[in-house]
Scaffold this motif. Sequence first.
Motif, PDB file in Angstrom:
ATOM      1  N   ALA A 143     -21.933  12.534  -8.191  1.00  0.00           N
ATOM      2  CA  ALA A 143     -20.979  11.435  -8.377  1.00  0.00           C
ATOM      3  C   ALA A 143     -20.159  11.256  -7.111  1.00  0.00           C
ATOM      4  O   ALA A 143     -20.115  12.126  -6.240  1.00  0.00           O
ATOM      5  N   ASN A 144     -19.505  10.110  -7.024  1.00  0.00           N
ATOM      6  CA  ASN A 144     -18.598   9.786  -5.916  1.00  0.00           C
ATOM      7  C   ASN A 144     -17.221   9.584  -6.532  1.00  0.00           C
ATOM      8  O   ASN A 144     -16.932   8.539  -7.118  1.00  0.00           O
ATOM      9  N   LEU A 145     -16.356  10.601  -6.425  1.00  0.00           N
ATOM     10  CA  LEU A 145     -15.095  10.599  -7.164  1.00  0.00           C
ATOM     11  C   LEU A 145     -13.911  10.827  -6.236  1.00  0.00           C
ATOM     12  O   LEU A 145     -14.038  11.444  -5.180  1.00  0.00           O
ATOM     13  N   ALA A 146     -12.761  10.343  -6.658  1.00  0.00           N
ATOM     14  CA  ALA A 146     -11.544  10.447  -5.859  1.00  0.00           C
ATOM     15  C   ALA A 146     -11.067  11.891  -5.784  1.00  0.00           C
ATOM     16  O   ALA A 146     -11.301  12.701  -6.685  1.00  0.00           O
ATOM     17  N   SER A 147     -10.358  12.191  -4.702  1.00  0.00           N
ATOM     18  CA  SER A 147      -9.884  13.552  -4.463  1.00  0.00           C
ATOM     19  C   SER A 147      -9.063  14.093  -5.621  1.00  0.00           C
ATOM     20  O   SER A 147      -9.217  15.253  -6.024  1.00  0.00           O
TER      21      SER A 147
ATOM     22  N   GLN B 252      -5.296  14.756   0.059  1.00  0.00           N
ATOM     23  CA  GLN B 252      -6.044  13.898   0.977  1.00  0.00           C
ATOM     24  C   GLN B 252      -7.329  14.584   1.452  1.00  0.00           C
ATOM     25  O   GLN B 252      -8.207  13.939   2.003  1.00  0.00           O
ATOM     26  N   THR B 253      -7.416  15.893   1.262  1.00  0.00           N
ATOM     27  CA  THR B 253      -8.648  16.628   1.531  1.00  0.00           C
ATOM     28  C   THR B 253      -8.917  17.526   0.330  1.00  0.00           C
ATOM     29  O   THR B 253      -8.067  17.676  -0.561  1.00  0.00           O
ATOM     30  N   LEU B 254     -10.081  18.161   0.321  1.00  0.00           N
ATOM     31  CA  LEU B 254     -10.418  19.055  -0.787  1.00  0.00           C
ATOM     32  C   LEU B 254      -9.923  20.473  -0.541  1.00  0.00           C
ATOM     33  O   LEU B 254     -10.178  21.361  -1.354  1.00  0.00           O
ATOM     34  N   THR B 255      -9.188  20.694   0.523  1.00  0.00           N
ATOM     35  CA  THR B 255      -8.659  22.021   0.820  1.00  0.00           C
ATOM     36  C   THR B 255      -7.129  22.018   0.892  1.00  0.00           C
ATOM     37  O   THR B 255      -6.538  22.979   1.356  1.00  0.00           O
ATOM     38  N   ASP B 256      -6.503  20.922   0.424  1.00  0.00           N
ATOM     39  CA  ASP B 256      -5.040  20.874   0.414  1.00  0.00           C
ATOM     40  C   ASP B 256      -4.496  22.037  -0.410  1.00  0.00           C
ATOM     41  O   ASP B 256      -5.024  22.369  -1.481  1.00  0.00           O
TER      42      ASP B 256
ATOM     43  N   ALA C 158     -18.998  15.192   6.212  1.00  0.00           N
ATOM     44  CA  ALA C 158     -18.848  13.735   6.269  1.00  0.00           C
ATOM     45  C   ALA C 158     -17.386  13.326   6.226  1.00  0.00           C
ATOM     46  O   ALA C 158     -16.535  14.010   5.634  1.00  0.00           O
ATOM     47  N   ARG C 159     -17.086  12.200   6.864  1.00  0.00           N
ATOM     48  CA  ARG C 159     -15.753  11.605   6.749  1.00  0.00           C
ATOM     49  C   ARG C 159     -15.704  10.832   5.433  1.00  0.00           C
ATOM     50  O   ARG C 159     -16.556   9.979   5.185  1.00  0.00           O
ATOM     51  N   PRO C 160     -14.751  11.120   4.564  1.00  0.00           N
ATOM     52  CA  PRO C 160     -14.770  10.490   3.239  1.00  0.00           C
ATOM     53  C   PRO C 160     -14.513   8.988   3.303  1.00  0.00           C
ATOM     54  O   PRO C 160     -13.760   8.500   4.139  1.00  0.00           O
ATOM     55  N   GLU C 161     -15.180   8.298   2.414  1.00  0.00           N
ATOM     56  CA  GLU C 161     -14.864   6.887   2.198  1.00  0.00           C
ATOM     57  C   GLU C 161     -13.493   6.810   1.535  1.00  0.00           C
ATOM     58  O   GLU C 161     -13.140   7.669   0.721  1.00  0.00           O
TER      59      GLU C 161
ATOM     60  N   LYS D 280       0.843  -1.196   0.000  1.00  0.00           N
ATOM     61  CA  LYS D 280       0.000   0.000   0.000  1.00  0.00           C
ATOM     62  C   LYS D 280       0.878   1.246   0.000  1.00  0.00           C
ATOM     63  O   LYS D 280       1.801   1.372   0.801  1.00  0.00           O
ATOM     64  N   LEU D 281       0.559   2.181  -0.910  1.00  0.00           N
ATOM     65  CA  LEU D 281       1.324   3.413  -1.005  1.00  0.00           C
ATOM     66  C   LEU D 281       0.659   4.567  -0.258  1.00  0.00           C
ATOM     67  O   LEU D 281       1.341   5.378   0.361  1.00  0.00           O
ATOM     68  N   CYS D 282      -0.678   4.653  -0.331  1.00  0.00           N
ATOM     69  CA  CYS D 282      -1.372   5.741   0.361  1.00  0.00           C
ATOM     70  C   CYS D 282      -2.866   5.511   0.315  1.00  0.00           C
ATOM     71  O   CYS D 282      -3.359   4.688  -0.472  1.00  0.00           O
ATOM     72  N   ASP D 283      -3.601   6.238   1.158  1.00  0.00           N
ATOM     73  CA  ASP D 283      -5.059   6.238   1.100  1.00  0.00           C
ATOM     74  C   ASP D 283      -5.518   7.131  -0.045  1.00  0.00           C
ATOM     75  O   ASP D 283      -4.807   8.046  -0.476  1.00  0.00           O
ATOM     76  N   LEU D 284      -6.744   6.875  -0.504  1.00  0.00           N
ATOM     77  CA  LEU D 284      -7.321   7.660  -1.588  1.00  0.00           C
ATOM     78  C   LEU D 284      -8.768   7.994  -1.214  1.00  0.00           C
ATOM     79  O   LEU D 284      -9.671   7.189  -1.421  1.00  0.00           O
ATOM     80  N   PRO D 285      -9.007   9.188  -0.652  1.00  0.00           N
ATOM     81  CA  PRO D 285     -10.362   9.547  -0.227  1.00  0.00           C
ATOM     82  C   PRO D 285     -11.292   9.812  -1.403  1.00  0.00           C
ATOM     83  O   PRO D 285     -10.879  10.320  -2.445  1.00  0.00           O
ATOM     84  N   MET D 286     -12.568   9.451  -1.203  1.00  0.00           N
ATOM     85  CA  MET D 286     -13.619   9.653  -2.190  1.00  0.00           C
ATOM     86  C   MET D 286     -14.614  10.675  -1.651  1.00  0.00           C
ATOM     87  O   MET D 286     -14.918  10.682  -0.451  1.00  0.00           O
ATOM     88  N   PHE D 287     -15.141  11.525  -2.542  1.00  0.00           N
ATOM     89  CA  PHE D 287     -16.068  12.566  -2.115  1.00  0.00           C
ATOM     90  C   PHE D 287     -17.318  12.561  -2.998  1.00  0.00           C
ATOM     91  O   PHE D 287     -17.211  12.576  -4.232  1.00  0.00           O
ATOM     92  N   VAL D 288     -18.485  12.543  -2.350  1.00  0.00           N
ATOM     93  CA  VAL D 288     -19.740  12.699  -3.066  1.00  0.00           C
ATOM     94  C   VAL D 288     -19.851  14.177  -3.449  1.00  0.00           C
ATOM     95  O   VAL D 288     -19.749  15.067  -2.596  1.00  0.00           O
ATOM     96  N   CYS D 289     -20.055  14.453  -4.737  1.00  0.00           N
ATOM     97  CA  CYS D 289     -19.935  15.825  -5.214  1.00  0.00           C
ATOM     98  C   CYS D 289     -20.924  16.127  -6.332  1.00  0.00           C
ATOM     99  O   CYS D 289     -21.480  15.222  -6.968  1.00  0.00           O
TER     100      CYS D 289
END
Length: 279
Positions: free
Chosen positions: A208-212, A269-273, A231-234, A127-136
């Motif tokens: 849609a539910n799309l990756a960051s 990792q967030t939408l405000t990086d 919400a805490r992202p999936e 595993k290299l990193c997490d990949l958060p998903m956001f309903v948008c």
Amino acid sequence: MSKQVAMLEQHFNARLLNRTTRSLNVTDIGDAVYHQCKRVLEEVGHTENLVAGLQGEPRGLLRISCNMTFGQLVLAKALPEFMARYPEVRVEVTLDDRTPDMVREGHDLMIRVKGLQLPDSSLVARKLCDLPMFVCATPEYLASKGVPDCPQALRQHNCLIFVHAENAHQWLVSMPGQTPEPVEVSGDLRANNSLVVREAVLAHRGIANLASFVIAPLVASGEIVPVFPQARPECLAVYVFFPSRESTTLKISRFVEFFEAWLADNLPQTLTDANTGDS
């Protein structure tokens, strides 16, 4: 290509391919020649890796298989920096959302976005990193159709589906203080590429539910907004796969070390990086 095959057949004094106007098939002799030559090339590769290991510098051809959209939007940005750092490494990239036969197709490593629980496999995974998903959605769509007041309300909306995601039809939205439950979603668009889904979102067609990394620049510009900002992202995850630990050569290990560090610095990792515009 035909001339090259003809020269080989003349050299071996044997037919390597059976040709008709409608088909092309490998003969038994051709198959034997292919596998023997493949072994010779592999030995050449092992020799290059041995010399590289002794000299401490990776070199040779690195064959990478990667998801289509992740390869276009993320890997493509990391590769020039890696190749500048290791100029003796040549890179061959195949972008494909299917899961290839790594050994048969000759890939050194495979990068895939997967769920946090991996299926049983003979491949070695890291595993290299997490990949958060956001309903948008777009502000225009939400103004027209209304903002869902809870995850279950997604059932009343046109949900745009990226079919290759493991959570394609069941989205998990974790609201503060609530037990998360998967929501069965549906809509009028299903696509095997998340950029197609993103374009439909931008056209105000639905949610849609799309990756960051797919939506972060558009969230920064205000074109897309999260539907459930509290919400805490999936999360999915980015993994690298190898055929075996014994096949992990210096060029592979150097790339994995580089890419893991690059993702930590560049993948939002967030939408405000602060650096989402570059990711």
